[in-house]
Design an enzyme around this catalytic site. Structure first.
Site, mmCIF file in Angstrom:
data_model
loop_
_atom_site.group_PDB
_atom_site.id
_atom_site.type_symbol
_atom_site.label_atom_id
_atom_site.label_comp_id
_atom_site.label_asym_id
_atom_site.label_seq_id
_atom_site.Cartn_x
_atom_site.Cartn_y
_atom_site.Cartn_z
ATOM 1 N N CYS A 41 -2.084 9.489 2.581
ATOM 2 C CA CYS A 41 -1.847 8.614 1.294
ATOM 3 C C CYS A 41 -2.756 9.038 0.022
ATOM 4 O O CYS A 41 -2.447 9.269 -1.049
ATOM 5 C CB CYS A 41 -1.519 7.208 1.320
ATOM 6 S SG CYS A 41 -3.122 6.467 2.155
ATOM 7 N N GLU A 74 0.982 -1.035 0.050
ATOM 8 C CA GLU A 74 -0.067 0.029 0.059
ATOM 9 C C GLU A 74 0.788 1.206 -0.044
ATOM 10 O O GLU A 74 1.613 1.658 1.145
ATOM 11 C CB GLU A 74 -0.948 -0.115 1.162
ATOM 12 C CG GLU A 74 -1.807 -1.029 1.148
ATOM 13 C CD GLU A 74 -2.966 -1.086 0.157
ATOM 14 O OE1 GLU A 74 -3.402 0.259 -0.106
ATOM 15 O OE2 GLU A 74 -3.675 -1.845 0.060
HETATM 16 P P1 NAD Z 1 8.622 4.190 4.205
HETATM 17 O O1 NAD Z 1 8.779 3.669 2.988
HETATM 18 O O2 NAD Z 1 10.097 5.239 4.380
HETATM 19 O O3 NAD Z 1 8.817 3.286 5.272
HETATM 20 C C1 NAD Z 1 7.565 2.487 5.517
HETATM 21 C C2 NAD Z 1 7.826 1.486 6.262
HETATM 22 O O4 NAD Z 1 8.519 0.593 5.659
HETATM 23 C C3 NAD Z 1 8.791 1.483 7.627
HETATM 24 O O5 NAD Z 1 8.236 0.824 8.775
HETATM 25 C C4 NAD Z 1 10.119 1.336 7.451
HETATM 26 O O6 NAD Z 1 10.897 1.001 8.277
HETATM 27 C C5 NAD Z 1 10.004 0.079 6.461
HETATM 28 N N1 NAD Z 1 10.962 -0.090 5.346
HETATM 29 C C6 NAD Z 1 11.777 1.091 4.572
HETATM 30 N N2 NAD Z 1 12.626 0.219 3.944
HETATM 31 C C7 NAD Z 1 12.777 -0.855 4.195
HETATM 32 C C8 NAD Z 1 13.382 -2.103 3.703
HETATM 33 N N3 NAD Z 1 14.237 -1.834 2.750
HETATM 34 N N4 NAD Z 1 13.013 -3.217 4.295
HETATM 35 C C9 NAD Z 1 12.221 -3.454 5.246
HETATM 36 N N5 NAD Z 1 11.458 -2.380 5.724
HETATM 37 C C10 NAD Z 1 11.598 -1.067 5.214
HETATM 38 O O7 NAD Z 1 7.561 5.229 4.314
HETATM 39 P P2 NAD Z 1 7.059 6.044 5.144
HETATM 40 O O8 NAD Z 1 7.766 7.602 5.226
HETATM 41 O O9 NAD Z 1 6.974 5.583 6.582
HETATM 42 O O10 NAD Z 1 5.360 6.354 5.025
HETATM 43 C C11 NAD Z 1 4.628 7.368 4.249
HETATM 44 C C12 NAD Z 1 4.464 6.839 2.945
HETATM 45 O O11 NAD Z 1 3.491 5.783 3.350
HETATM 46 C C13 NAD Z 1 3.726 7.872 1.918
HETATM 47 O O12 NAD Z 1 4.381 7.561 0.776
HETATM 48 C C14 NAD Z 1 2.278 7.380 1.983
HETATM 49 O O13 NAD Z 1 1.738 7.855 0.860
HETATM 50 C C15 NAD Z 1 2.427 6.027 2.165
HETATM 51 N N6 NAD Z 1 1.076 5.518 2.698
HETATM 52 C C16 NAD Z 1 0.327 4.480 1.944
HETATM 53 C C17 NAD Z 1 -1.017 4.236 2.412
HETATM 54 C C18 NAD Z 1 -1.803 3.343 1.588
HETATM 55 O O14 NAD Z 1 -2.699 2.894 2.278
HETATM 56 N N7 NAD Z 1 -1.600 3.238 0.448
HETATM 57 C C19 NAD Z 1 -1.283 4.322 3.963
HETATM 58 C C20 NAD Z 1 -0.565 5.474 4.595
HETATM 59 C C21 NAD Z 1 0.649 5.837 4.266
#
Ligand code: NAD
Length: 471
Positions: A278, A244
């Site tokens: 998001c 997501e």
């Molecule tokens: P992010 O991708 O930086 O991190 C999200 C999660 O992924 C964190 O727990 C992080 O530790 C983990 N992560 C990142 N790289 C990883 C890897 N290589 N291996 C394992 N885990 C890893 O995102 P963020 O800044 O926390 O969140 C914001 C983003 O989330 C925005 O782009 C937003 O649109 C999106 N979002 C989407 C939805 C949806 O339902 N589509 C809902 C809420 C937020």
């Protein structure tokens, strides 16, 4: 709250990793405590507990699963006011948004409690062929920081209902809320190892969870780069990856829309939660020949917002949730101004009446060049791009000219036309005339906004395998 521990195998254990981080309130930088971020060894320990529990939990009956989920729901409901209060402090949600997220969190239980009793786990396909639905296995739920508790439950609840065991790894930007959730759940009588929670960075603890050969599926909410890195790390072990991800959602204001209503609502929906949503409609598409009128209404709406301490009454939105987000939003705004995108209101820096906290100003640019970075990239701040179209076909073209496809919005008086435009936009969820939120359909993105769906039966089935038994 003691965030120097993880909930693994049904007990609180001391982390094996030692990185300690300070957690501060983004509204005023007051200290909220410290948390330990785990490492790859913590990840291994959580996977071992979840794998062991899976060998029993996968054979649990529907009644046992319903019993457990009812107890978990009651525990979350009892803790909801505390969790909401905490989210205001840890990530700067307003009281209204925190309450909305608690409601969403409970709705994930309600949807599953409704569907599970009659879900066909076994069906005859023909006289000799039986189709059986079975849990996919050990699930790792990786979440972002903007709606953390709702996201953790949105994954853990259907996964547990399916017979999976779950390891939740919340964002390292908001590690306290997961501990609070696990504390709430510990008295629900969850069999050891069915629900586990640990904190850690994506690149270390998260990466190990994703690569681990004993994990069967990753369900991740986060950014496109994060989702891509996870998919790549999961590929060698052929895991199912549910993503997501982000969005750059269009909001098509059709010529027959009531501008005085549609535009202020669009500006609010974009900037709610300081734009950290998001599905925020961040590209507002208005008819070219009425740009000035649309811009005046949008600017008046944004300038009417109250930015301030999120626990205060009457505040429209609070601060950005963390320092990296604050730095990123300001850098993008400065770049947009430097390259000549027309700034209509707001801009980088703190609102004039605030001198501390990660606050951002309600900002509108327009008309924005469709090729500009602010028109293409997700900003995740209170920033609206006003863009113009010549006719409805042009509006659909611009709406679709994005690598994202999470959601879209269409506003207009002619419902047949609005419905036609909704059908032409490539996005997983389209709202017409700002309906109330519902979980009655699947939520999930097209294109780079992700793979797979959440909510209801569609989200539940993400956690199932189908077995064919031929007699
Ligand atoms: P992010 O991708 O930086 O991190 C999200 C999660 O992924 C964190 O727990 C992080 O530790 C983990 N992560 C990142 N790289 C990883 C890897 N290589 N291996 C394992 N885990 C890893 O995102 P963020 O800044 O926390 O969140 C914001 C983003 O989330 C925005 O782009 C937003 O649109 C999106 N979002 C989407 C939805 C949806 O339902 N589509 C809902 C809420 C937020």
């Amino acid at each position: 709250m003691d965030a120097h521990r993880f909930y693994i195998g049904g007990e609180w254990v001391a982390p094996l990793g030692h990185e300690q981080v300070d957690i501060r309130n983004p509204a005023d930088f007051s200290p909220l405590g410290t948390a330990i971020l785990g490492n790859a060894f913590d990840a291994d320990r959580a996977v071992a507990a979840a794998r062991k529990a899976f060998e029993t939990w996968r054979f649990s009956t529907v009644e046992e699963r319903l019993d457990l989920l009812r107890r978990m729901r009651a525990a979350v409901e009892a803790a909801a006011p505390t969790i909401a209060e905490h989210l205001i402090r840890e990530i700067g949600l307003t009281t209204m948004v925190a309450g909305g997220q608690s409601h969403m969190a409970l709705s994930h239980f309600d949807a599953i409690l409704d569907l599970l009793p009659s879900y066909p786990f076994s069906e005859a396909s023909t006289e000799r062929v039986e189709l059986v639905k079975e849990p996919v296995g050990v699930v790792v739920a990786i979440t972002s920081w903007n709606a953390p508790v709702s996201q953790m439950l949105c994954k853990a609840v259907p996964a547990i209902a399916a017979g999976c065991t779950v390891i939740v790894k919340p964002s390292e930007q908001a590690p306290l809320c997961g501990i609070l959730l696990a504390e709430a759940l510990q008295d629900a009588g969850i069999p050891p190892g069915v629900f586990n929670l640990l904190n850690g960075r994506g690149a270390d603890c998260g990466q190990r969870l994703v690569e681990h050969p004993d994990v069967d599926m990753i369900s991740m909410t986060g950014s496109v780069p994060g989702g891509g890195a996870i998919a790549a790390a999961a590929a060698p072990t052929i895991k199912r990856v549910h993503q997501e991800l982000g969005g750059k959602s269009p909001n098509v204001i059709l010529p027959d829309a009531d501008f005085s209503e549609a535009i202020p609502k669009g500006v609010f929906t974009c900037m709610m939660n300081a734009g950290q949503t998001c599905a925020a409609p961040t590209r507002m598409l208005v008819p070219e020949d009425r740009f000035e009128e649309a811009a005046a209404i949008a600017v008046a709406a944004a300038e009417g917002f109250t930015v301030g301490p999120p626990d205060q009454q009457g505040v429209t939105f609070g601060p950005l949730s963390n320092e990296p987000q604050f730095m990123r939003v300001n850098a993008i705004l400065e770049e947009a101004i430097a390259e000549g995108q027309p700034l209509l209101t707001g801009g980088p820096g703190l609102p004039e009446h605030l001198d501390t906290g990660y606050y951002a100003r309600p900002t509108i640019f327009g008309p924005v060049d469709p090729d500009a970075r602010i028109a293409r990239e997700e900003i995740f701040g209170p920033v609206l791009c006003l863009m113009t179209y010549t006719d409805v076909a042009d509006a659909v073209r611009i709406a679709n000219a994005t690598e994202f496809g999470l959601s879209a919005y269409v506003e207009g008086a002619d419902s047949a036309l609005a419905r036609k435009v909704a059908g032409q936009i490539r996005a997983g969820w389209v709202n017409i005339n700002y309906p109330a939120w519902t979980a009655a359909g699947p939520f999930g993105g097209y294109k780079r906004s992700g793979n797979g769906k959440q909510y209801g039966v569609w989200g539940f089935e993400e956690f199932l395998e189908t077995k064919t038994i031929v007699v």
